[in-house]
Scaffold this motif. Structure first.
Motif, PDB file in Angstrom:
ATOM      1  N   VAL A 240       0.841  -1.205   0.000  1.00 40.34           N
ATOM      2  CA  VAL A 240       0.000   0.000   0.000  1.00 40.34           C
ATOM      3  C   VAL A 240       0.875   1.254   0.000  1.00 40.34           C
ATOM      4  CG1 VAL A 240      -1.636   1.335   1.390  1.00 40.34           C
ATOM      5  CG2 VAL A 240      -2.028  -1.097   0.999  1.00 40.34           C
ATOM      6  N   SER A 241       1.909   1.237   0.814  1.00 41.90           N
ATOM      7  CA  SER A 241       2.822   2.376   0.876  1.00 41.90           C
ATOM      8  C   SER A 241       3.525   2.595  -0.472  1.00 41.90           C
ATOM      9  CB  SER A 241       3.858   2.135   1.980  1.00 41.90           C
ATOM     10  OG  SER A 241       4.820   3.147   2.014  1.00 41.90           O
ATOM     11  N   MET A 242       4.010   1.505  -1.067  1.00 40.35           N
ATOM     12  CA  MET A 242       4.689   1.596  -2.354  1.00 40.35           C
ATOM     13  C   MET A 242       3.752   2.142  -3.425  1.00 40.35           C
ATOM     14  SD  MET A 242       4.800  -0.197  -5.515  1.00 40.35           S
ATOM     15  CE  MET A 242       3.990  -1.715  -5.082  1.00 40.35           C
ATOM     16  N   LEU A 243       2.484   1.696  -3.422  1.00 45.17           N
ATOM     17  CA  LEU A 243       1.520   2.199  -4.399  1.00 45.17           C
ATOM     18  C   LEU A 243       1.335   3.707  -4.281  1.00 45.17           C
ATOM     19  CD1 LEU A 243      -1.176  -0.610  -4.281  1.00 45.17           C
ATOM     20  CD2 LEU A 243       0.296  -0.033  -6.219  1.00 45.17           C
ATOM     21  N   GLY A 244       1.310   4.201  -3.056  1.00 42.93           N
ATOM     22  CA  GLY A 244       1.201   5.647  -2.853  1.00 42.93           C
ATOM     23  C   GLY A 244       2.363   6.396  -3.487  1.00 42.93           C
ATOM     24  N   PHE A 245       3.572   5.862  -3.314  1.00 36.41           N
ATOM     25  CA  PHE A 245       4.749   6.497  -3.904  1.00 36.41           C
ATOM     26  C   PHE A 245       4.711   6.428  -5.429  1.00 36.41           C
ATOM     27  CE2 PHE A 245       6.296   6.447   0.350  1.00 36.41           C
ATOM     28  CZ  PHE A 245       7.351   7.335   0.419  1.00 36.41           C
ATOM     29  N   VAL A 246       4.291   5.302  -5.975  1.00 34.03           N
ATOM     30  CA  VAL A 246       4.240   5.149  -7.432  1.00 34.03           C
ATOM     31  C   VAL A 246       3.236   6.125  -8.047  1.00 34.03           C
ATOM     32  CG1 VAL A 246       3.524   3.597  -9.309  1.00 34.03           C
ATOM     33  CG2 VAL A 246       5.051   2.769  -7.530  1.00 34.03           C
ATOM     34  N   PHE A 247       2.041   6.193  -7.472  1.00 34.45           N
ATOM     35  CA  PHE A 247       1.034   7.095  -8.030  1.00 34.45           C
ATOM     36  C   PHE A 247       1.436   8.561  -7.861  1.00 34.45           C
ATOM     37  CE2 PHE A 247      -1.783   3.302  -7.524  1.00 34.45           C
ATOM     38  CZ  PHE A 247      -2.045   3.144  -8.879  1.00 34.45           C
ATOM     39  N   ALA A 248       2.091   8.885  -6.756  1.00 30.40           N
ATOM     40  CA  ALA A 248       2.568  10.265  -6.556  1.00 30.40           C
ATOM     41  C   ALA A 248       3.659  10.608  -7.565  1.00 30.40           C
ATOM     42  CB  ALA A 248       3.069  10.453  -5.133  1.00 30.40           C
ATOM     43  N   ALA A 249       4.598   9.691  -7.779  1.00 31.92           N
ATOM     44  CA  ALA A 249       5.674   9.936  -8.744  1.00 31.92           C
ATOM     45  C   ALA A 249       5.125  10.037 -10.159  1.00 31.92           C
ATOM     46  CB  ALA A 249       6.722   8.829  -8.657  1.00 31.92           C
ATOM     47  N   ASP A 250       4.158   9.205 -10.486  1.00 29.81           N
ATOM     48  CA  ASP A 250       3.557   9.246 -11.815  1.00 29.81           C
ATOM     49  C   ASP A 250       2.836  10.568 -12.049  1.00 29.81           C
ATOM     50  OD1 ASP A 250       2.911   7.922 -14.335  1.00 29.81           O
ATOM     51  OD2 ASP A 250       0.845   7.811 -13.571  1.00 29.81           O
ATOM     52  N   ALA A 251       2.110  11.025 -11.044  1.00 29.75           N
ATOM     53  CA  ALA A 251       1.406  12.306 -11.165  1.00 29.75           C
ATOM     54  C   ALA A 251       2.392  13.467 -11.267  1.00 29.75           C
ATOM     55  CB  ALA A 251       0.473  12.507  -9.977  1.00 29.75           C
ATOM     56  N   ALA A 252       3.462  13.418 -10.481  1.00 32.33           N
ATOM     57  CA  ALA A 252       4.469  14.490 -10.526  1.00 32.33           C
ATOM     58  C   ALA A 252       5.167  14.511 -11.884  1.00 32.33           C
ATOM     59  CB  ALA A 252       5.483  14.301  -9.409  1.00 32.33           C
ATOM     60  N   ARG A 253       5.507  13.333 -12.403  1.00 33.76           N
ATOM     61  CA  ARG A 253       6.164  13.261 -13.709  1.00 33.76           C
ATOM     62  C   ARG A 253       5.253  13.802 -14.801  1.00 33.76           C
ATOM     63  NH1 ARG A 253      10.003  11.049 -16.926  1.00 33.76           N
ATOM     64  NH2 ARG A 253       9.344  10.037 -18.844  1.00 33.76           N
ATOM     65  N   ALA A 254       3.985  13.431 -14.767  1.00 30.34           N
ATOM     66  CA  ALA A 254       3.039  13.916 -15.773  1.00 30.34           C
ATOM     67  C   ALA A 254       2.907  15.430 -15.710  1.00 30.34           C
ATOM     68  CB  ALA A 254       1.678  13.247 -15.578  1.00 30.34           C
ATOM     69  N   LYS A 255       2.897  15.957 -14.493  1.00 31.29           N
ATOM     70  CA  LYS A 255       2.756  17.410 -14.329  1.00 31.29           C
ATOM     71  C   LYS A 255       3.995  18.144 -14.847  1.00 31.29           C
ATOM     72  CE  LYS A 255       0.782  20.479 -11.013  1.00 31.29           C
ATOM     73  NZ  LYS A 255       0.217  20.624  -9.691  1.00 31.29           N
ATOM     74  N   VAL A 256       5.172  17.616 -14.552  1.00 20.93           N
ATOM     75  CA  VAL A 256       6.414  18.256 -14.987  1.00 20.93           C
ATOM     76  C   VAL A 256       6.548  18.191 -16.505  1.00 20.93           C
ATOM     77  CG1 VAL A 256       8.933  17.986 -14.973  1.00 20.93           C
ATOM     78  CG2 VAL A 256       7.675  17.936 -12.826  1.00 20.93           C
ATOM     79  N   LEU A 257       6.199  17.063 -17.084  1.00 23.97           N
ATOM     80  CA  LEU A 257       6.381  16.880 -18.519  1.00 23.97           C
ATOM     81  C   LEU A 257       5.262  17.475 -19.358  1.00 23.97           C
ATOM     82  CD1 LEU A 257       7.773  13.241 -18.644  1.00 23.97           C
ATOM     83  CD2 LEU A 257       9.030  15.410 -18.652  1.00 23.97           C
ATOM     84  N   HIS A 258       4.168  17.828 -18.727  1.00 18.62           N
ATOM     85  CA  HIS A 258       3.023  18.373 -19.450  1.00 18.62           C
ATOM     86  C   HIS A 258       3.422  19.655 -20.184  1.00 18.62           C
ATOM     87  CE1 HIS A 258      -1.111  19.172 -20.462  1.00 18.62           C
ATOM     88  NE2 HIS A 258      -0.990  20.402 -19.986  1.00 18.62           N
ATOM     89  N   GLY A 259       3.536  19.547 -21.482  1.00 18.62           N
ATOM     90  CA  GLY A 259       3.800  20.716 -22.311  1.00 18.62           C
ATOM     91  C   GLY A 259       5.238  21.201 -22.303  1.00 18.62           C
ATOM     92  N   ARG A 260       6.139  20.505 -21.564  1.00 16.24           N
ATOM     93  CA  ARG A 260       7.514  20.987 -21.505  1.00 16.24           C
ATOM     94  C   ARG A 260       8.514  20.026 -22.113  1.00 16.24           C
ATOM     95  NH1 ARG A 260       9.830  23.250 -16.323  1.00 16.24           N
ATOM     96  NH2 ARG A 260       9.137  21.363 -15.304  1.00 16.24           N
ATOM     97  N   GLY A 261       8.094  18.869 -22.561  1.00 15.66           N
ATOM     98  CA  GLY A 261       9.050  17.886 -23.074  1.00 15.66           C
ATOM     99  C   GLY A 261       9.782  17.217 -21.929  1.00 15.66           C
TER     100      GLY A 261
END
Length: 161
Positions: free
Chosen positions: A59-80
């Motif tokens: 459960v803890s690992m899933l939280g980290f994975v989903f947080a990292a995925d959301a952060a990566r999507a936000k950073v890469l959104h429109g910036r390459g």
């Protein structure tokens, strides 16, 4: 620290000790392996201890994975693809990732860093979120069962004396 966590789990009522093992297994660096061992050492049935430790860590690992995925999507959104300077530990993990891929880092990475950190890092490196989740769950089960059985063997060995 492990003694304090063991005291925490042992201090809970017998019916709630498995919840305590789930909670402490969600802590990075404790994870399923130490959680399962602590559960066995405080007297939980080994299957209950191992399953609770695996569940808490997963459960803890899933939280980290989903947080990292959301952060990566936000950073890469429109910036390459963004390039940031990696810390020495992240650089080592990136080299492991490039060499062994998701399965290798998932199974061996826990010898270097906790599953929560390695899973988040792999997703931030661009690994498939679903592949990371699958291989991290396999790794969490393998490490939890192995350490739970080692703890059980130690308890039984001490009982023979």
């Amino acid at each position: 620290m492990l003694e304090a966590l063991s005291d925490f789990a042992a201090g809970l009522p017998a019916w709630a000790q498995w919840i305590g093992i789930m909670l402490i297994s969600a802590i990075p660096f404790v994870e399923s392996y130490f959680g399962a061992a602590i559960g066995v050492l405080v007297g939980l049935h080994p299957v209950v201890a191992i399953v609770a430790a695996i569940a808490g860590n997963a459960v803890s690992m899933l939280g980290f994975v989903f947080a990292a995925d959301a952060a990566r999507a936000k950073v890469l959104h429109g910036r390459g693809e963004a390039r940031a300077e990696l810390s020495p530990r992240r650089a080592r993990l990136k080299r492991m990732f490039d060499r062994f891929g998701v399965p290798g880092v998932s199974l061996l990475g826990q010898t270097v860093l906790p599953s929560q950190i390695t899973s988040g890092a792999m997703v931030s490196f661009g690994a498939s979120r679903n592949a990371v989740i699958l291989w991290q769950c396999i790794s969490i089960v393998v490490w939890g069962v192995a350490f739970g059985l080692l703890a059980l063997g130690g308890v039984e060995l001490l009982a023979l004396r």
